[in-house]
Structure formats: C-alpha cells, structure tokens
Design a protein around this motif. Structure first.
Motif, PDB file in Angstrom:
ATOM      1  N   MET A 103     -29.451 -19.581 -30.495  1.00 20.82           N
ATOM      2  CA  MET A 103     -28.131 -20.160 -30.465  1.00 20.82           C
ATOM      3  C   MET A 103     -28.008 -21.107 -29.274  1.00 20.82           C
ATOM      4  O   MET A 103     -28.367 -20.763 -28.157  1.00 20.82           O
ATOM      5  N   ILE A 104     -27.500 -22.298 -29.545  1.00 21.68           N
ATOM      6  CA  ILE A 104     -27.315 -23.287 -28.490  1.00 21.68           C
ATOM      7  C   ILE A 104     -25.912 -23.134 -27.916  1.00 21.68           C
ATOM      8  O   ILE A 104     -24.930 -23.132 -28.650  1.00 21.68           O
ATOM      9  N   MET A 105     -25.843 -22.971 -26.603  1.00 19.98           N
ATOM     10  CA  MET A 105     -24.552 -22.827 -25.943  1.00 19.98           C
ATOM     11  C   MET A 105     -23.936 -24.203 -25.716  1.00 19.98           C
ATOM     12  O   MET A 105     -24.592 -25.101 -25.209  1.00 19.98           O
ATOM     13  N   LYS A 106     -22.685 -24.349 -26.122  1.00 23.20           N
ATOM     14  CA  LYS A 106     -21.971 -25.592 -25.882  1.00 23.20           C
ATOM     15  C   LYS A 106     -21.377 -25.564 -24.485  1.00 23.20           C
ATOM     16  O   LYS A 106     -21.128 -24.499 -23.924  1.00 23.20           O
ATOM     17  N   VAL A 107     -21.126 -26.738 -23.948  1.00 25.85           N
ATOM     18  CA  VAL A 107     -20.512 -26.852 -22.637  1.00 25.85           C
ATOM     19  C   VAL A 107     -19.038 -27.165 -22.841  1.00 25.85           C
ATOM     20  O   VAL A 107     -18.683 -28.087 -23.579  1.00 25.85           O
ATOM     21  N   TYR A 108     -18.184 -26.375 -22.214  1.00 26.34           N
ATOM     22  CA  TYR A 108     -16.738 -26.562 -22.293  1.00 26.34           C
ATOM     23  C   TYR A 108     -16.214 -26.911 -20.914  1.00 26.34           C
ATOM     24  O   TYR A 108     -16.634 -26.334 -19.915  1.00 26.34           O
ATOM     25  N   LEU A 109     -15.299 -27.872 -20.870  1.00 30.73           N
ATOM     26  CA  LEU A 109     -14.759 -28.367 -19.610  1.00 30.73           C
ATOM     27  C   LEU A 109     -13.280 -28.012 -19.486  1.00 30.73           C
ATOM     28  O   LEU A 109     -12.535 -28.105 -20.461  1.00 30.73           O
ATOM     29  N   THR A 110     -12.865 -27.640 -18.279  1.00 30.09           N
ATOM     30  CA  THR A 110     -11.452 -27.383 -18.006  1.00 30.09           C
ATOM     31  C   THR A 110     -10.737 -28.718 -17.835  1.00 30.09           C
ATOM     32  O   THR A 110     -11.373 -29.776 -17.708  1.00 30.09           O
ATOM     33  N   VAL A 111      -9.419 -28.687 -17.789  1.00 32.53           N
ATOM     34  CA  VAL A 111      -8.644 -29.915 -17.611  1.00 32.53           C
ATOM     35  C   VAL A 111      -9.001 -30.585 -16.283  1.00 32.53           C
ATOM     36  O   VAL A 111      -9.076 -31.811 -16.202  1.00 32.53           O
ATOM     37  N   GLU A 112      -9.252 -29.801 -15.268  1.00 25.47           N
ATOM     38  CA  GLU A 112      -9.637 -30.368 -13.972  1.00 25.47           C
ATOM     39  C   GLU A 112     -10.993 -31.064 -14.053  1.00 25.47           C
ATOM     40  O   GLU A 112     -11.174 -32.143 -13.480  1.00 25.47           O
ATOM     41  N   GLU A 113     -11.938 -30.454 -14.760  1.00 29.54           N
ATOM     42  CA  GLU A 113     -13.264 -31.053 -14.907  1.00 29.54           C
ATOM     43  C   GLU A 113     -13.212 -32.319 -15.752  1.00 29.54           C
ATOM     44  O   GLU A 113     -13.901 -33.296 -15.458  1.00 29.54           O
ATOM     45  N   VAL A 114     -12.386 -32.311 -16.798  1.00 29.05           N
ATOM     46  CA  VAL A 114     -12.232 -33.500 -17.639  1.00 29.05           C
ATOM     47  C   VAL A 114     -11.647 -34.642 -16.809  1.00 29.05           C
ATOM     48  O   VAL A 114     -12.137 -35.772 -16.850  1.00 29.05           O
ATOM     49  N   ALA A 115     -10.599 -34.354 -16.051  1.00 29.40           N
ATOM     50  CA  ALA A 115      -9.964 -35.378 -15.222  1.00 29.40           C
ATOM     51  C   ALA A 115     -10.953 -35.946 -14.209  1.00 29.40           C
ATOM     52  O   ALA A 115     -11.020 -37.166 -14.018  1.00 29.40           O
ATOM     53  N   LYS A 116     -11.736 -35.081 -13.602  1.00 29.52           N
ATOM     54  CA  LYS A 116     -12.718 -35.540 -12.623  1.00 29.52           C
ATOM     55  C   LYS A 116     -13.776 -36.418 -13.285  1.00 29.52           C
ATOM     56  O   LYS A 116     -14.146 -37.461 -12.747  1.00 29.52           O
ATOM     57  N   ALA A 117     -14.240 -36.011 -14.463  1.00 30.11           N
ATOM     58  CA  ALA A 117     -15.257 -36.795 -15.181  1.00 30.11           C
ATOM     59  C   ALA A 117     -14.734 -38.170 -15.581  1.00 30.11           C
ATOM     60  O   ALA A 117     -15.472 -39.156 -15.559  1.00 30.11           O
ATOM     61  N   LEU A 118     -13.454 -38.243 -15.941  1.00 33.12           N
ATOM     62  CA  LEU A 118     -12.848 -39.506 -16.367  1.00 33.12           C
ATOM     63  C   LEU A 118     -12.263 -40.297 -15.199  1.00 33.12           C
ATOM     64  O   LEU A 118     -11.800 -41.417 -15.383  1.00 33.12           O
ATOM     65  N   ARG A 119     -12.249 -39.683 -14.014  1.00 34.38           N
ATOM     66  CA  ARG A 119     -11.697 -40.303 -12.804  1.00 34.38           C
ATOM     67  C   ARG A 119     -10.226 -40.663 -12.971  1.00 34.38           C
ATOM     68  O   ARG A 119      -9.795 -41.771 -12.640  1.00 34.38           O
ATOM     69  N   VAL A 120      -9.476 -39.720 -13.519  1.00 35.89           N
ATOM     70  CA  VAL A 120      -8.032 -39.872 -13.681  1.00 35.89           C
ATOM     71  C   VAL A 120      -7.362 -38.600 -13.180  1.00 35.89           C
ATOM     72  O   VAL A 120      -8.000 -37.550 -13.082  1.00 35.89           O
TER      73      VAL A 120
END
Length: 61
Positions: A1-18
């Motif tokens: 089974m391949i584990m998917k990566v899930y991001l929190t709202v804080e991680e998403v914001a940091k990745a998008l630089r917003v």
C-alpha cells in the motif's frame, strides 16, 4: 500500500507562500482543491493540490 501525503492548512499556505487566511478564503469560495475532514481538522492530498495548481496555471504569454 502506498501512503499518500496529506498537508494541513498551515503546510498548504507555506507551500503556496500565502497566508492561511487566503487558503481558508479560497476554500470557502469553492475555488480551491477539495479538502478531507479528519475529525475537526482539514487536510489536503498533496497530489490533488498539485493537480489543482496545474489546472489554475496561467497560460504562457
């Protein structure tokens, strides 16, 4: 089974630089990648977020 990566709202914001508020606003407006509710927390599938980003890319000038 391949584990998917899930991001929190804080991680998403940091990745998008917003700010986190921008991610929340886009989601509330229905203009963002779909989230998954885990208890009281929202998370985003990294692959679905990447697909949303590709879909919203501006055309080359």
């Amino acid at each position: 089974m391949i584990m998917k990566v899930y991001l929190t709202v804080e991680e998403v914001a940091k990745a998008l630089r917003v700010p986190v508020a921008t991610v929340r606003w886009l989601r509330q407006e229905g203009r963002f990648a779909p989230a998954i509710r885990v208890g009281r927390r929202l998370v985003w599938d990294e692959a679905e977020l990447a697909a949303w980003m590709a879909q919203n890319r501006e055309p080359a000038a």
